[in-house]
Structures are given as C-alpha cells and as structure tokens.
Design an enzyme around this catalytic site. Structure first.
Site, PDB file in Angstrom:
ATOM      1  N   GLU A 303       0.828  -1.206   0.000  1.00  0.00           N
ATOM      2  CA  GLU A 303       0.000   0.000   0.000  1.00  0.00           C
ATOM      3  C   GLU A 303       0.859   1.251   0.000  1.00  0.00           C
ATOM      4  O   GLU A 303       0.650   2.172  -0.794  1.00  0.00           O
ATOM      5  CB  GLU A 303      -0.919  -0.002   1.219  1.00  0.00           C
ATOM      6  CG  GLU A 303      -1.841   1.213   1.297  1.00  0.00           C
ATOM      7  CD  GLU A 303      -2.824   1.247   0.142  1.00  0.00           C
ATOM      8  OE1 GLU A 303      -2.709   2.162  -0.694  1.00  0.00           O
ATOM      9  OE2 GLU A 303      -3.691   0.363   0.071  1.00  0.00           O
ATOM     10  N   ASP A 307       1.076   4.008  -3.105  1.00  0.00           N
ATOM     11  CA  ASP A 307       0.663   5.401  -2.913  1.00  0.00           C
ATOM     12  C   ASP A 307       1.791   6.371  -3.217  1.00  0.00           C
ATOM     13  O   ASP A 307       1.608   7.369  -3.924  1.00  0.00           O
ATOM     14  CB  ASP A 307       0.185   5.607  -1.472  1.00  0.00           C
ATOM     15  CG  ASP A 307      -1.085   4.846  -1.151  1.00  0.00           C
ATOM     16  OD1 ASP A 307      -1.667   4.252  -2.070  1.00  0.00           O
ATOM     17  OD2 ASP A 307      -1.495   4.848   0.027  1.00  0.00           O
ATOM     18  N   SER A 523      -7.332   2.236  -3.705  1.00  0.00           N
ATOM     19  CA  SER A 523      -6.123   2.757  -3.077  1.00  0.00           C
ATOM     20  C   SER A 523      -5.113   3.191  -4.134  1.00  0.00           C
ATOM     21  O   SER A 523      -4.172   3.914  -3.827  1.00  0.00           O
ATOM     22  CB  SER A 523      -5.488   1.721  -2.161  1.00  0.00           C
ATOM     23  OG  SER A 523      -5.145   0.565  -2.877  1.00  0.00           O
TER      24      SER A 523
END
Length: 604
Positions: A303, A307, A523
C-alpha cells in the site's frame, strides 16, 4: 469557575465547591452517554487485564463549528467573493475551541480521580484531551465494563465496551469518549496483488500501437490496457508534457498506517523504469506518534509503495511527504500494554492540526465500514477534516473496493447487515469517504474507461451524513432516473453520495521488495487523483492564486465539465449488482475521471 450541577436531581449536601465535594466522596450520578450493538462478526472473548492501558480520547464540544463550516464553504465556492481566502491555523483553532466552562468541568472530573493536568495532553484548540489509563480506572470513570472482543472472520481482537456513562453534569461538556464503542477494522483499500513472475518492463514507445481516447482526444499506448504506468496516466488524463514550477510553495502528502513502510530502494527502481527524471529524488518522512520507517526491503508495504510511487511519480518534482502513523489494532490478549488501538487517523489529525504547515494535497487509502464507526466519532473526525479544508488542504480518500458493500458472494460471511439489532440487509458505505468535507475517489479501468470490474468501486450513500448542497443537482438527477423501488430500503437516498470522482484503479505496476508487481484497488485511484490535484495547485500558484483547498464545491460547479464521464459498469455487492454507471454523476465513478487539459483552465 462554574461547579457542575446534577441536572434534574438534588445533591444531598450543599457544597462550597466542586473540588471539596469530590474530596468528600460526592459525585453526580452517571447517566448513559452512548450504547451500541456489537457489529456482526464480533463476539466477547475474555476480560482484559486490570492494568491493561487504554489511550483514552475525550472530545469537548465545538460550539462554533457552524461558523467554521460557513467559512469553509465560502472559501471553497468558486463563485463566492471569498474563494481561496483560507483560514490560518490560529483562526481555525479559535473557531473549534470549547467554552471555558467545558474545559473546567472536564478538568475537575479528571482531578476527582487524581488525574493531574500533567497526565494528559490537550489538542491545540483544547477540544480534545488524550490520556493513558488502566482499564480498571476507565471502567470506574465511565461506569462500564470492557471486554476483549474477537472478530470471527479475521481473528482480530480489541478491547471495547458496548456502552458507557458519564456523570450527568458532564453530558453537555463532553461529546464522546473513545475507544469505547468503536469496532471498526481500519484497513487499506486494495484488491489482491497479482504476483506475477513477469518482470519485463511494459513496452511504451512510438512504435507501439496506440488507442484513441475519445474522452480527451489524446492517444494512449495500447499497453495501458494491460499495465498502468505513470505515462499511461499522463496520457489518459491529458497531462503529457506539463512540468510543475512552483516548487517552493506546492506540496503533496501520503498517509501511511498499519506498519506500511514506503521503501526508498523500491522508489528508485520505480523512478528508473517509469520516471527517470526523478531518479535520486526522495520525499520527506514524518513520524507520527512513534511511526517507524523500516527500510528493510523485505518489510516494504504494498500500500505504502503504491501510494508513494504513483502520487509522487505523477506530481514530480513537487515536494512529497510520507506520514508514518503508529498504532496497529488489534489488541493481543496476552499483552498487558499493547500499542494504541484507536483509529490511527485520529492521531494523524491531531498531529497535522497542531502544525501550521501541512501538504496542500493529501491522499489516504484507508477506511472502515461506516456503521462500525460510532456516529458521534465519525462526525467529530469529519469536523477535523473540515478544519484542514478551511486551511486550504485538499483531502482525497479511497471509496473502497467492495462495491455497495463487501462484494462477498457467500451470505454467511457478508457484512451487509445493520448493526441496530435488526440484522437487516443494508448497503454499507465507507468512512471517511462518506464525510462531506473530503473528496471520495472511485475506480476505473481500461481505455476507453469503464468502472473497474476485478473488484468493485465503492459507492452509494451515507447513513450518517445528509447530502451536502453541492451535490443536490446531480444526485437528485441520478435518483430520479432510477426505476421506482430500486433497492428500496437498502440505502439512504437523502445521504451524502459516494464517490465524488474516479481514476484508474487496476493493474498498476509498482516496485515491491525489489521486483515489479501488479496491484489494484481504489487505493490506487486516490493517490492518482491526488497527483492530478497537486498539478492543478501548481497551475493556480503559478498565476498568483491560492491553492484549491476543499475541492467538492468547485468540482460540482465550475469544474464539472473537466471530467471524463464514465457510463459503463456497476458496483456489485451485498448480493446485488449494485448501482449502474450512467450519464453524469453516479454512485460508482462520481463525476468521472479528470481531464487535466480542461481542468487547468477551469481552476483559474
């Protein structure tokens, strides 16, 4: 100083002061403050150790929040004379500060348990008090009993209660106390990673066939239907060739939670492959509440890497910041003093609201099912996001990957049921994406774009927050077009619509633990949209204008024509096909995906 009165009851003895009454052992009786049904899937497991520490957060009322909200909408409305006139930290703190009598009443209550001012921390506006106490004392103060609760599906355990009480005189001086009734499972919004052994870089050159993108007229490499790269996003969203210039003023931030670490070696590998002009550049790391920065390659987080690589890669050379916030639920029943089991975005909010300078654009790819977050807490957290918006910060949140619920085909494990004791079937929106003061980002795929289908773009309508005025026109149009009776009783048609916008959300090529991987989820969509917003801020700053700040009033009015409408797809969940994409706004992809070429003119 006003001594507390036992509203509706007569104290047995007339006391000279509240402090003296406490010394004499007299306290006003407790009255129920909040009670919830435990969410589906949670069961009592055991009793926590008496000395188990709880990081307790006490929220004092914000009597002037309505004034702050008025300021927020005025400075965020492109047609208002005050547009862009964002408030300072000090101005915002002044507008959310509690009355002194509330501060005094809470201080005296804490003093009655020998808790001194040196034992707790106040927020800058004094609207939050945070302290660490053993569960035995918290139970006495709140007239409740805590248990270790275990989640049947995940095995997670947390220390919570289903109700708590406060002295009757304190109800007007305390909005809420947590952790008490919150059973959320704060999690990243990503679908399953595709663990491919194929490490060959995607071929993107002048010799590769291209696809005509009818939304922008800009050709897109055919490889983008298999793999999403920085170049794909620049082509898809009409940002090819744009170079930011306002590097001393512009900033973009990523929030990291749950021990997700953004790896610098992976970032350099990513840059070498997809953004060579960014090689040897990095980002600022900020630790919140002891958040770590583990750079061991094997500890890199999917994650966090996703990002950072795409938000910072898309917005390069704008300065980037990565926040690592400590605190990882769940509680380990065999440990007396675990890490903080509060929702970690509360700690991040405390931190950034205490600092005068915050990144102008911030992306968060985490959330909870709205109904697992007590409404009182959701509203206060949402109010904190409003404070950042009033200060000129644009906040992006992933809308979720479970469609209108959990997208679980097995009725036995679905979470699409109410927590009010009825266990009625209900669509489940996500929080904080449902907060009207943030920008919620859904997911798309392919060229031309459709709603993502490998997982399903989170969307629907909030059960906590009413529809904000800026959505009235487009949401009413969508609802009127729905066949009468569609999903009646499964959603709140008067609620805040989710999402606001969308961006690509599948088959993103990241570098993770030294090798390339393919990953998807909203995400990926949120940091992608945040990267575009950072570029738009550069456009405004280069023309001597303030940053965009809270985006939604602009997006739904002056900038609405700057989006590529997505009309194909749906967001299955809760045993249904969910909502359909359609012309205009829909609760799958919102207003659509950004066309930077158009938006950079519309934001001026």
């Amino acid at each position: 100083m006003r001594g507390p009165s036992c509203r509706g009851l007569l104290c047995l003895v007339a006391l000279a002061s509240f402090t003296e009454s406490l010394a004499a052992g007299q306290r006003c009786p407790h009255k129920l403050k909040e009670s919830v049904n435990p969410p589906r899937g949670w069961a009592k497991h055991s009793i926590p150790p008496a000395e188990h520490n709880i990081v307790l957060r006490i929220a004092l009322p914000q009597p002037n929040f309505g004034v702050l909200e008025k300021h927020l909408y005025e400075v965020s409305d492109p047609y208002h004379p005050r547009y862009g006139a964002h408030l300072s930290k000090e101005e915002v703190d002044g507008l959310v500060a509690p009355h002194q009598e509330s501060i005094d009443a809470v201080d005296e209550w804490l003093m009655s348990y020998d808790i001194k001012e040196t034992d707790f921390v106040r927020s800058p506006a004094k609207d939050w008090v945070t302290l660490t106490l053993p569960v035995r004392l918290v139970e006495e103060m709140l007239n409740t009993t805590y248990h270790v609760w275990k989640h049947e599906g995940s095995g997670d355990s947390i220390v919570r209660t289903t109700s708590y009480s406060l002295p009757e005189n304190l109800h007007e001086h305390i909005d809420l106390v947590q952790p008490t009734t919150m059973f959320g499972q704060f999690k990243e919004m990503k679908s399953t990673i595709v663990w491919s052994d194929d490490t060959e870089a995607p071929s993107q050159s002048k010799n590769v066939a291209s696809i005509h993108n009818p939304a922008t007229g800009v050709p897109v490499d055919a490889s983008c239907n298999k793999t999403i790269t920085i170049k794909c996003l620049q082509q898809l969203y009409n940002a090819v060739g744009f170079t930011p210039t306002q590097l001393s003023k512009n900033t973009i931030g990523i929030t990291g939670y749950l021990e997700e670490f953004a790896n610098l070696q992976d970032l350099q590998s990513f840059y070498a492959e997809q953004r060579p002009d960014a090689l040897n550049s990095s980002f600022e790391f900020i630790s919140v509440k002891g958040g770590l920065n583990n750079q061991t390659l094997s500890e890199a987080g999917a994650e966090a890497n996703l990002d950072v690589q795409f938000a910072f890669g898309l917005s390069h050379p704008i300065a980037g910041t990565f926040y690592s916030t400590a605190g990882r639920p769940p509680f380990k029943p065999d440990v007396g003093t675990p890490t903080n089991t509060n929702e970690p975005y509360a700690d991040w909010l405390d931190f950034v609201l205490s600092h005068p300078n915050t990144p102008l654009t911030v992306s968060t790819s985490y959330g909870d099912h709205e109904q697992t977050v007590p409404e009182s807490y959701a509203r206060r957290t949402c109010a904190s996001f409003a404070q950042l918006g009033a200060r000129g910060v644009s906040l992006m949140f992933s809308s979720g990957d479970g469609g209108v619920g959990d997208n679980d085909a097995n009725p036995a494990t679905q979470t699409c049921f109410t927590n009010d004791g009825r266990n009625a079937t209900r669509f489940i929106p996500l929080f904080p994406a449902s907060c009207p003061f943030v920008t919620s980002v859904g997911g798309t795929q392919n060229v031309p774009e459709i709603a993502v289908s490998r997982f399903f773009s989170g969307g629907g309508f909030s059960d906590y927050f009413p529809r904000p005025w800026y959505q009235d026109k487009v949401v009413e149009k969508y609802l009127k077009a729905l066949p009468k009776g569609t999903y009646e009783g499964l959603f709140n048609p008067a609620g805040r619509g989710i999402p606001d916008v969308a961006a690509q959300g599948d088959r993103f090529r990241i570098w993770l633990r030294g090798v390339p991987r393919s990953i998807g989820g909203t995400s990926a969509s949120a940091p992608t949209f945040a990267g575009i917003v950072a570029l738009l801020n550069d456009v405004r700053l280069s023309h001597g204008q303030p940053p965009l700040g809270f985006l939604n009033p602009l997006l739904y009015s002056k900038a609405v024509s700057g989006f590529n409408d997505i009309t194909i797809g749906h967001n299955s969940g809760c045993g249904t096909t969910g909502f359909n994409c359609t012309e205009g706004w829909d609760p799958v992809t919102g207003l659509g995906t950004p066309n930077f070429g158009k938006l950079k003119k519309l934001v001026l």
